[in-house]
Design an enzyme around this catalytic site. Structure first.
Site, PDB file in Angstrom:
ATOM      1  N   ASP A 307     -32.097  -6.203  58.646  1.00 57.37           N
ATOM      2  CA  ASP A 307     -32.400  -5.690  57.080  1.00 57.37           C
ATOM      3  C   ASP A 307     -31.692  -6.589  56.220  1.00 57.37           C
ATOM      4  O   ASP A 307     -30.873  -6.157  55.412  1.00 57.37           O
ATOM      5  CB  ASP A 307     -31.915  -4.093  57.306  1.00 57.37           C
ATOM      6  CG  ASP A 307     -32.213  -3.451  55.750  1.00 57.37           C
ATOM      7  OD1 ASP A 307     -33.133  -4.236  55.104  1.00 57.37           O
ATOM      8  OD2 ASP A 307     -31.873  -2.588  55.440  1.00 57.37           O
ATOM      9  N   HIS A 311     -28.294 -10.449  47.655  1.00 59.14           N
ATOM     10  CA  HIS A 311     -28.123 -10.052  46.380  1.00 59.14           C
ATOM     11  C   HIS A 311     -27.387 -10.937  45.655  1.00 59.14           C
ATOM     12  O   HIS A 311     -26.459 -11.524  46.475  1.00 59.14           O
ATOM     13  CB  HIS A 311     -27.612  -8.403  46.154  1.00 59.14           C
ATOM     14  CG  HIS A 311     -28.376  -7.490  46.576  1.00 59.14           C
ATOM     15  ND1 HIS A 311     -29.403  -6.979  45.759  1.00 59.14           N
ATOM     16  CD2 HIS A 311     -28.203  -6.424  47.474  1.00 59.14           C
ATOM     17  CE1 HIS A 311     -30.092  -5.944  46.103  1.00 59.14           C
ATOM     18  NE2 HIS A 311     -29.336  -5.787  47.146  1.00 59.14           N
TER      19      HIS A 311
END
Length: 428
Positions: A307, A311
């Site tokens: 996953d 960011h």
């Protein structure tokens, strides 16, 4: 182009380590054996692996490459470079980008960018619904014919049972997989971390375990009703493990994955209100972590997937209240799991490699995950001896939003090979 890999170590059929050599020719595994000097005489390149572990290239069925739409976070090029650094040769990219690949034209645009920029193999998911909204459904048959890997609304749960039921009916007919981010939004209540003890100590709103598990319970029954293969993303709670275990015992076609961060950390490891520890699903309780480990070991959970969710530094530099969910994982997965589970005799090395290669390949029907003669030469080599610190400046990803920076690990990647071509060489 031919390549002779000398002085490698492989896991034999008995699960033991043994010395081996591999000869690659024109992107194919041509020979595996203890002495390949005869074949090696015609090699264009010879690599001394210095005893590194040789495995099939790792497979990650859950990554976020962020392109198109969010290239400030990650790009297909940097995301696949990060995957290569982690030993992954096949990754599966989630569709929560802008625009979402919910039509053939949009899907082909992403695929063209992948062909141009990717350094490892990328399989692209398509959304279950148009725009990742509640409805309507995408045209699965058309998207599959255009090369969609499977279908998911990762990032948001499918909120209505009717939509999921119809999607599963189509998936069963089209012989594809519904891959689910399970999250009942009506149970979120503004939570940013697990609803347990630590969120109260930090005065942060919690995310209930039932937010995840209730939707899994709904979906496994829909899978039973439709016959669709249903795959659960990033399982995080003991209740979810129990539901999946019961579903498998009942013969329902459900599979599941777990992330390295949920195996390694719990809510108790969160030192302060730091967005580096904000991921979805959140870090759960110690008893949840124990259930995840048990679920892997007994086969309830089929595989490990990262996953990988990059960011920007600015987005993750502050409180959980404002920051987006997500943690990177492509570059650190194998080394962290090897160091904290194999070295501590919780998992065997053979089990770890299986969960990262054989199992995802089998579950999703991929022609990868093994080192058979005649197969594509997608391989990874890992240094199991040298201990190194995970350093942010060495990451290939554009993002550094991981709580594992500074941890000391063994098992960092020595080399990654895709179709017989070296795409990453480490400084082990």
């Amino acid at each position: 182009m031919s390549l002779w890999l000398k002085n490698t170590t492989i896991i034999n059929q008995q699960g033991q380590l043994e010395a081996s050599e591999v000869f690659l020719n024109k992107g194919i595994i041509e020979a595996v054996g203890s002495d390949l000097s005869f074949q090696g005489k015609r090699a264009n390149q010879i690599i001394d692996a210095q005893g590194a572990l040789l495995t099939p290239g790792l497979i990650d069925v859950h990554v976020h490459l962020r392109e198109p739409g969010f290239s400030e976070k990650e790009t297909i090029k940097t995301g696949t470079m990060a995957a290569a650094r982690g030993g992954f040769t096949t990754i599966c990219a989630m569709p929560n980008v802008k625009p979402e690949p919910d039509t053939v034209e949009k899907l082909r645009a992403v695929q063209e960018k992948i062909r141009t920029d990717a350094v490892v193999k990328v399989l692209q998911y398509a959304p279950i619904t148009k725009g990742l909204s509640t409805e309507p459904l995408t045209d699965q048959k058309v998207l599959l014919s255009a090369g969609a890997f499977a279908f998911t609304n990762d990032g948001v749960g499918v909120q209505t049972a009717g939509t999921m039921y119809l999607a599963m009916k189509e998936a069963a007919k089209n012989k594809t997989v519904i891959v689910a981010h399970t999250e009942d939004e009506s149970l979120l209540f503004g939570g940013v971390m697990h609803e347990g003890t630590r969120n109260k100590e930090l005065d942060l709103p919690g995310i209930l375990s039932v937010t995840e598990s209730s939707q899994i319970a709904r979906d496994v029954l829909l899978s039973e009703a439709t016959g669709a293969h249903y795959h659960v993303c990033h399982v995080s709670t003991k209740e979810s493990v129990r539901i999946i275990r019961d579903a498998k015992r009942a013969g329902i076609p459900v599979t599941a994955e777990v992330t390295p961060h949920h195996l390694l950390l719990t809510e108790q490891d969160i030192p302060k209100d730091s967005a580096l520890y904000k991921m979805n699903p959140p870090l759960r309780s110690p008893s949840d972590r124990e259930a995840l480990i048990e679920g892997l070991l007994d086969g309830t959970i089929d595989m490990i997937a990262t996953d990988h969710a990059p960011h920007t530094i600015e987005e993750k530099n502050g409180s959980m209240m404002q920051a987006p969910f997500g943690v990177t994982g492509s570059e650190t997965a194998f080394s962290l799991l090897y160091t904290h589970f194999v070295e501590k005799n919780i998992f065997t090395l053979a089990q770890l490699v299986e969960w990262l290669t054989i199992r995802p390949a089998k579950v999703f029907g991929l022609s990868a995950g093994t080192m058979e003669i005649g197969q594509k030469a997608d391989l990874a080599l890992f240094d199991l001896q040298t201990e190194k610190e995970l350093l942010a400046e060495e990451y290939q990803s554009k993002a550094i939003n991981t709580p594992f920076t500074g941890w000391k690990v063994k098992g960092q990647t020595f080399m990654t090979i895709v179709d017989g071509k070296i795409v990453y060489t480490g400084n082990c």
